[in-house]
Design an enzyme around this catalytic site. Structure first.
Site, PDB file in Angstrom:
ATOM      1  N   CYS A  87      16.241   9.816  -3.592  1.00  0.00           N
ATOM      2  CA  CYS A  87      15.774   8.572  -3.329  1.00  0.00           C
ATOM      3  C   CYS A  87      14.496   8.172  -4.138  1.00  0.00           C
ATOM      4  O   CYS A  87      14.172   7.147  -4.676  1.00  0.00           O
ATOM      5  CB  CYS A  87      15.209   8.149  -1.966  1.00  0.00           C
ATOM      6  SG  CYS A  87      14.220   9.554  -1.143  1.00  0.00           S
ATOM      7  N   HIS A 124      10.747   9.493   2.351  1.00  0.00           N
ATOM      8  CA  HIS A 124      11.909   8.473   1.865  1.00  0.00           C
ATOM      9  C   HIS A 124      11.073   7.238   1.254  1.00  0.00           C
ATOM     10  O   HIS A 124       9.945   7.129   1.792  1.00  0.00           O
ATOM     11  CB  HIS A 124      13.018   8.040   2.843  1.00  0.00           C
ATOM     12  CG  HIS A 124      13.882   6.902   2.320  1.00  0.00           C
ATOM     13  ND1 HIS A 124      14.738   7.356   1.489  1.00  0.00           N
ATOM     14  CD2 HIS A 124      13.973   5.810   2.655  1.00  0.00           C
ATOM     15  CE1 HIS A 124      15.523   6.370   1.049  1.00  0.00           C
ATOM     16  NE2 HIS A 124      15.046   5.217   1.839  1.00  0.00           N
ATOM     17  N   ASP A 139      16.218  -1.371  -0.559  1.00  0.00           N
ATOM     18  CA  ASP A 139      16.378   0.151  -0.384  1.00  0.00           C
ATOM     19  C   ASP A 139      17.829   0.364  -0.680  1.00  0.00           C
ATOM     20  O   ASP A 139      18.530   0.562   0.218  1.00  0.00           O
ATOM     21  CB  ASP A 139      16.156   0.460   1.091  1.00  0.00           C
ATOM     22  CG  ASP A 139      16.148   1.991   1.181  1.00  0.00           C
ATOM     23  OD1 ASP A 139      16.532   2.566  -0.059  1.00  0.00           O
ATOM     24  OD2 ASP A 139      15.871   2.649   2.075  1.00  0.00           O
TER      25      ASP A 139
END
Length: 285
Positions: A87, A124, A139
């Site tokens: 991520c 994250h 995202d």
């Protein structure tokens, strides 16, 4: 929660390195050919193209390599070499492209839940983006449950795309991103809206990529979603999830796993990476 006054601005700080992004090469990598403006239509198309094209993967971390989240290293790996990333790599690359388009962007660090209410450290990356006078949660880099398109940052906001559903809830001053399972809504992660800075990401990335016990250290994690299926590979175990909630689990040999990494997930591995990954998997069960 009222999001109308969130101070999202165009972030041209050199700490993110966005001006060093080869935007043309990045857009070619994800197959985006739309307008380069700050419309909601452009944001949605960019988000979907990135999510569809850039795989979530920790091959380098699993093999014990040092991973950099500097924009030059990230674009060399993902744009030039055609790899994916986890991520911090994928969403920070996406944020740099949004900066170049002129979108107001805030970079966030969020707390993974994955169905648990246990308080975990912020591990994250997610983004807030303003388009068409609305703040959106973006995202594309979460992996198997990544949003296909941005979700409006509003309590109770829901989105269903290609038969998959997400919503935003509020709990104890935190936003919760959830997705729908047959048994009900499932918590993915929790976050607040305060911006994080490059030094925060460097610290979180260092912990996530080096600390024993991190879900990305000592095991292979590769994830990708299509409009029809979600794939999750952990070491030699491949889980496929279908829109109706059905799941299929296969236990693979090391050779089969490497082949799945190359084909199902589309990762180009060098001969050396193939050998190292096969040896790594031979010690995992």
């Amino acid at each position: 929660m009222d999001t109308s006054g969130l101070p999202l601005v165009v972030d041209d700080s050199p700490e993110w390195g966005s001006k060093r992004l080869d935007l043309d090469a990045y857009l070619a990598r994800i197959g985006y050919q739309g307008p380069r403006d700050t419309s909601l239509a452009a944001l949605r198309a960019l988000h979907r193209a990135h999510r569809d094209s850039v795989c979530f993967e920790n091959v380098d971390i699993a093999l014990g390599r040092t991973v950099s989240i500097d924009i030059d290293a990230v674009q060399h790996k993902i744009v030039q070499a055609g790899r994916g990333g986890y991520c911090y790599e994928t969403n920070l690359l996406f944020a740099a492209a949004l900066d170049r388009f002129g979108f107001p962007v805030t970079r966030l660090l969020v707390r993974i839940r994955e169905g648990s209410s246990k308080r975990r450290f912020r591990s994250h990356t997610a983004l807030l983006v303003r388009a068409d006078d609305t703040v959106w949660l973006a995202d594309p880099g979460y992996g198997y449950a990544a949003l296909i398109e941005p979700l409006a940052l509003q309590p109770g906001a829901e989105s269903t795309v290609a038969g998959w559903s997400w919503r935003l809830a509020v709990e104890d001053g935190h936003w919760l991103l959830q997705y729908r399972r047959p048994e009900g809504w499932f918590d993915i992660y929790a976050f607040r809206t305060e911006p994080q800075y490059a030094v925060d990401f460097e610290a979180a990335h260092w912990v996530s990529s080096t600390r024993p016990g991190s879900p990305f250290v000592g095991q292979l994690v590769v994830q990708q979603a299509t409009d029809d299926e979600r794939y999750r590979l952990r070491n030699n175990e491949l889980m496929t999830e279908y829109r109706g909630g059905e799941q299929r689990v296969r236990v693979l040999t090391p050779d089969e796993t490497v082949e799945v990494v190359r084909t199902t997930f589309g990762l180009p591995l060098t001969d050396e990476e193939t050998r190292l990954l096969r040896d790594f998997l031979a010690t995992r069960r």
